[in-house]
Every structure is written in structure tokens, then in C-alpha cells.
Design a protein around this motif. Structure first.
Motif, PDB file in Angstrom:
ATOM      1  N   ARG A 213       0.825  -1.220   0.000  1.00 37.29           N
ATOM      2  CA  ARG A 213       0.000   0.000   0.000  1.00 37.29           C
ATOM      3  C   ARG A 213       0.851   1.260   0.000  1.00 37.29           C
ATOM      4  NH1 ARG A 213      -3.923  -0.050   4.747  1.00 37.29           N
ATOM      5  NH2 ARG A 213      -1.916  -0.122   5.827  1.00 37.29           N
ATOM      6  N   GLU A 214       1.858   1.344   0.867  1.00 38.55           N
ATOM      7  CA  GLU A 214       2.664   2.563   0.947  1.00 38.55           C
ATOM      8  C   GLU A 214       3.561   2.740  -0.274  1.00 38.55           C
ATOM      9  OE1 GLU A 214       1.959   4.887   3.070  1.00 38.55           O
ATOM     10  OE2 GLU A 214       0.420   3.485   3.759  1.00 38.55           O
ATOM     11  N   THR A 215       4.001   1.631  -0.854  1.00 42.01           N
ATOM     12  CA  THR A 215       4.769   1.707  -2.096  1.00 42.01           C
ATOM     13  C   THR A 215       3.908   2.284  -3.209  1.00 42.01           C
ATOM     14  OG1 THR A 215       6.149  -0.186  -1.485  1.00 42.01           O
ATOM     15  CG2 THR A 215       6.022   0.366  -3.827  1.00 42.01           C
ATOM     16  N   ILE A 216       2.667   1.833  -3.283  1.00 43.61           N
ATOM     17  CA  ILE A 216       1.736   2.352  -4.283  1.00 43.61           C
ATOM     18  C   ILE A 216       1.439   3.821  -4.025  1.00 43.61           C
ATOM     19  CG2 ILE A 216      -0.628   2.187  -5.160  1.00 43.61           C
ATOM     20  CD1 ILE A 216      -0.501  -0.821  -4.577  1.00 43.61           C
ATOM     21  N   ARG A 217       1.261   4.186  -2.757  1.00 43.76           N
ATOM     22  CA  ARG A 217       0.960   5.575  -2.425  1.00 43.76           C
ATOM     23  C   ARG A 217       2.080   6.499  -2.884  1.00 43.76           C
ATOM     24  NH1 ARG A 217      -2.688   6.726   1.340  1.00 43.76           N
ATOM     25  NH2 ARG A 217      -2.249   4.809   2.509  1.00 43.76           N
ATOM     26  N   GLU A 218       3.329   6.083  -2.659  1.00 47.12           N
ATOM     27  CA  GLU A 218       4.461   6.903  -3.077  1.00 47.12           C
ATOM     28  C   GLU A 218       4.553   6.981  -4.598  1.00 47.12           C
ATOM     29  OE1 GLU A 218       7.562   9.437  -3.023  1.00 47.12           O
ATOM     30  OE2 GLU A 218       6.240   8.857  -1.368  1.00 47.12           O
ATOM     31  N   ARG A 219       4.263   5.884  -5.270  1.00 50.07           N
ATOM     32  CA  ARG A 219       4.277   5.884  -6.735  1.00 50.07           C
ATOM     33  C   ARG A 219       3.224   6.850  -7.279  1.00 50.07           C
ATOM     34  NH1 ARG A 219       3.616   0.181  -9.724  1.00 50.07           N
ATOM     35  NH2 ARG A 219       5.585  -0.131  -8.610  1.00 50.07           N
ATOM     36  N   LEU A 220       2.025   6.812  -6.716  1.00 49.02           N
ATOM     37  CA  LEU A 220       0.960   7.710  -7.165  1.00 49.02           C
ATOM     38  C   LEU A 220       1.283   9.161  -6.822  1.00 49.02           C
ATOM     39  CD1 LEU A 220      -2.246   5.660  -6.234  1.00 49.02           C
ATOM     40  CD2 LEU A 220      -1.158   5.919  -8.481  1.00 49.02           C
ATOM     41  N   ARG A 221       1.943   9.373  -5.685  1.00 42.14           N
ATOM     42  CA  ARG A 221       2.319  10.737  -5.302  1.00 42.14           C
ATOM     43  C   ARG A 221       3.333  11.308  -6.308  1.00 42.14           C
ATOM     44  NH1 ARG A 221       3.837   9.659  -0.495  1.00 42.14           N
ATOM     45  NH2 ARG A 221       1.869  10.154   0.541  1.00 42.14           N
ATOM     46  N   ARG A 222       4.322  10.510  -6.682  1.00 40.22           N
ATOM     47  CA  ARG A 222       5.311  10.974  -7.660  1.00 40.22           C
ATOM     48  C   ARG A 222       4.655  11.252  -9.013  1.00 40.22           C
ATOM     49  NH1 ARG A 222       8.603   6.774  -5.473  1.00 40.22           N
ATOM     50  NH2 ARG A 222       8.153   5.504  -7.322  1.00 40.22           N
ATOM     51  N   ARG A 223       3.719  10.381  -9.397  1.00 37.26           N
ATOM     52  CA  ARG A 223       3.025  10.561 -10.675  1.00 37.26           C
ATOM     53  C   ARG A 223       2.206  11.856 -10.662  1.00 37.26           C
ATOM     54  NH1 ARG A 223      -0.758   5.683 -12.029  1.00 37.26           N
ATOM     55  NH2 ARG A 223       1.250   4.603 -11.820  1.00 37.26           N
ATOM     56  N   ALA A 224       1.506  12.114  -9.555  1.00 39.44           N
ATOM     57  CA  ALA A 224       0.694  13.328  -9.450  1.00 39.44           C
ATOM     58  C   ALA A 224       1.576  14.572  -9.444  1.00 39.44           C
ATOM     59  CB  ALA A 224      -0.158  13.268  -8.181  1.00 39.44           C
ATOM     60  N   TRP A 225       2.741  14.480  -8.771  1.00 42.13           N
ATOM     61  CA  TRP A 225       3.646  15.636  -8.732  1.00 42.13           C
ATOM     62  C   TRP A 225       4.163  15.951 -10.130  1.00 42.13           C
ATOM     63  CZ3 TRP A 225       8.392  17.359 -10.034  1.00 42.13           C
ATOM     64  CH2 TRP A 225       8.845  18.533  -9.395  1.00 42.13           C
ATOM     65  N   ALA A 226       4.536  14.926 -10.864  1.00 39.43           N
ATOM     66  CA  ALA A 226       5.057  15.140 -12.217  1.00 39.43           C
ATOM     67  C   ALA A 226       3.999  15.781 -13.109  1.00 39.43           C
ATOM     68  CB  ALA A 226       5.527  13.813 -12.813  1.00 39.43           C
ATOM     69  N   LYS A 227       2.751  15.341 -12.972  1.00 41.52           N
ATOM     70  CA  LYS A 227       1.669  15.916 -13.768  1.00 41.52           C
ATOM     71  C   LYS A 227       1.455  17.380 -13.418  1.00 41.52           C
ATOM     72  CE  LYS A 227      -3.218  15.238 -14.918  1.00 41.52           C
ATOM     73  NZ  LYS A 227      -4.422  14.393 -14.689  1.00 41.52           N
ATOM     74  N   ALA A 228       1.481  17.690 -12.107  1.00 42.44           N
ATOM     75  CA  ALA A 228       1.291  19.077 -11.680  1.00 42.44           C
ATOM     76  C   ALA A 228       2.453  19.956 -12.124  1.00 42.44           C
ATOM     77  CB  ALA A 228       1.131  19.127 -10.160  1.00 42.44           C
ATOM     78  N   ALA A 229       3.679  19.410 -12.082  1.00 40.15           N
ATOM     79  CA  ALA A 229       4.845  20.175 -12.517  1.00 40.15           C
ATOM     80  C   ALA A 229       4.756  20.484 -14.005  1.00 40.15           C
ATOM     81  CB  ALA A 229       6.123  19.396 -12.206  1.00 40.15           C
TER      82      ALA A 229
END
Length: 251
Positions: A213-229
């Protein structure tokens, strides 16, 4: 007012922007440099200073300013458990423990950039592989006698390993081998030629959601950050493109 870029600066940037033709590569390089200047100007306007230790080299100082600017402007919401669960369920069986191998090898070392050394090592590895095809029980003795790896002293035994513990070439071969066999073809890597023996393999198992779960959460967080950037910088890119179009029209 746009910063005047030198042709030398754009030419140096070209290598980072592959394109179908030089004109498009030049345009992309110029756009990237103008975007960087825009980011740096905005960071300095906001009074952002390099983090301690980041200013010893000009390039590092610039990276520090841009990084802090993006940290200010690029925000992502918390990733919910529901989003993590949906990602886990999206491709069933995707999250698995790595396969485990019990294997041994004999390394015939060589400088693989030197043709003569490479060919000599290959012929020696082939000779040993042929010998082991006839007398597989001699693997440990030949490892102690010929292997350039420290494991040779232990008969070439690598112990229990995963694909991450070895080079990609060895990992690929171990996946293809049948337990209890010796690979008849020496495997080349940057270190030389390897003769492999696979003793056992335990395929990876599907991991429960709670374990990843936490590995997935970090992966989704990085993906969302890249999209926002990308969204934040896109506005700057559009401004720069408009300026370049105006300059081209004026010229």
C-alpha cells in the motif's frame, strides 16, 4: 523582455533535445533555455536563495533555485487509500515478490573492450562449459580452480539471490534455465564470461495489498507531482513559444 541567447548556448543544449530535424531540435533547445531562464527569474523575484551547500557550482545553484520554486508552486493532494486500492486492483497480480534463485557460477574474467582478451576468455569459458556438459559433478572443483570471482573458493556458489543481485544478462538466463542444469552457453557480461548452474528457483508470489500500500501511495504521489509540474511549466512554455513566434514573424 526575453533574454538574448547565444548560438553557442543553444548549440550546447541541442544534445538534450532529439528531433526529426535540426531546425526542430534548435527550436526545442532554445525553448528549454528560455524556460529555464524564466524559472530562475521567477525564483529570484520571489527571493528564493540556494539551500546551504548547493551554491558551490553555478549549475547546482540554479538547480537548487528551480527545485525550490517547483516545491512552492507544485502541490499535490494526499493520496487516498481508495486510490491506492484501485491502483492495486487495476492489473491483478502485478505486485509480486521477486523470484529467488539458488545458483552457482564460474567467472572467466576479461576486459570486454579488448578484443583479444574477450576472445581468449570466451574460448576458455566454452572449453569449461563443454567439459561440464560431460562431467557436471566437477563444477565446484573447476570453480575453485578457474573462477575469478571470490565465490570460486566456495565452489562458485552464489547462495540465494534475486534478479536485482546480478547483471541483467545473468538474470535473464537464470529465468530461462531449468533447475538442476548447467547453461551450455557461457553468458557474457561486462565482467567477462560466466558459466551458470541453477540449483533451485522459487517463483515470486503475489503480495497482499497491505504489504504494498505505501509503495503504491508513493508511486501515485510521484506521478501526481510530475503531472502538476508539467501543468505549471506548460504555462511558461506557452508564453515562450508565443514570444518565439512573434520574434520569427518580426524577422
Amino acid at each position: 523582455m526575453s533574454v538574448v541567447l547565444s548560438e553557442a548556448a543553444i548549440a550546447a543544449e541541442l544534445q538534450h533535445h532529439p528531433a526529426p530535424n535540426r531546425a526542430e531540435a534548435w527550436r526545442r533547445a532554445e525553448l528549454a533555455l528560455r524556460l529555464r531562464d524564466n524559472l530562475l527569474a521567477e525564483a529570484k523575484y520571489l527571493g528564493i536563495a540556494p539551500r546551504p551547500g548547493d551554491g558551490a557550482v553555478c549549475e547546482l545553484e540554479d538547480e537548487s533555485l528551480i527545485s525550490q520554486l517547483l516545491e512552492r508552486h507544485v502541490q499535490v493532494p494526499d493520496i487516498s487509500d481508495a486510490a491506492c486500492r484501485a491502483e492495486y486492483d487495476r492489473v491483478p497480480g502485478r505486485f509480486r515478490s521477486p523470484a529467488l534463485f539458488e545458483a552457482a557460477h564460474i567467472l572467466i574474467a576479461a576486459d570486454m573492450t579488448a578484443p583479444l582478451q574477450r576472445e581468449t576468455a570466451r574460448e576458455e569459458a566454452r572449453r569449461l562449459a563443454t567439459l561440464l556438459g560431460e562431467r557436471p559433478g566437477r563444477f565446484a572443483a573447476l570453480a575453485r580452480e578457474h573462477s575469478a570471482c571470490p565465490t570460486g573458493a566456495e565452489g562458485g556458489v552464489l547462495g540465494q539471490i534475486t534478479a536485482r543481485d546480478v547483471t541483467p544478462e545473468i538474470a535473464t538466463m537464470l529465468q530461462a534455465m531449468t533447475p538442476g542444469t548447467i547453461c551450455p552457453v557461457p553468458v557474457p557480461t561486462r565482467h567477462g564470461y560466466h558459466i551458470l548452474r541453477l540449483d533451485q528457483r522459487e517463483d515470486g508470489r503475489e503480495l497482499p495489498y497491505e504489504a504494498v500500500r505505501e509503495t503504491i501511495r508513493e508511486r501515485l504521489r510521484r506521478r501526481a507531482w510530475a503531472k502538476a509540474a508539467r501543468a505549471y511549466t506548460a504555462t511558461l512554455i506557452n508564453v515562450q513559444r508565443s514570444e518565439l513566434d512573434q520574434q520569427e514573424t518580426a524577422s
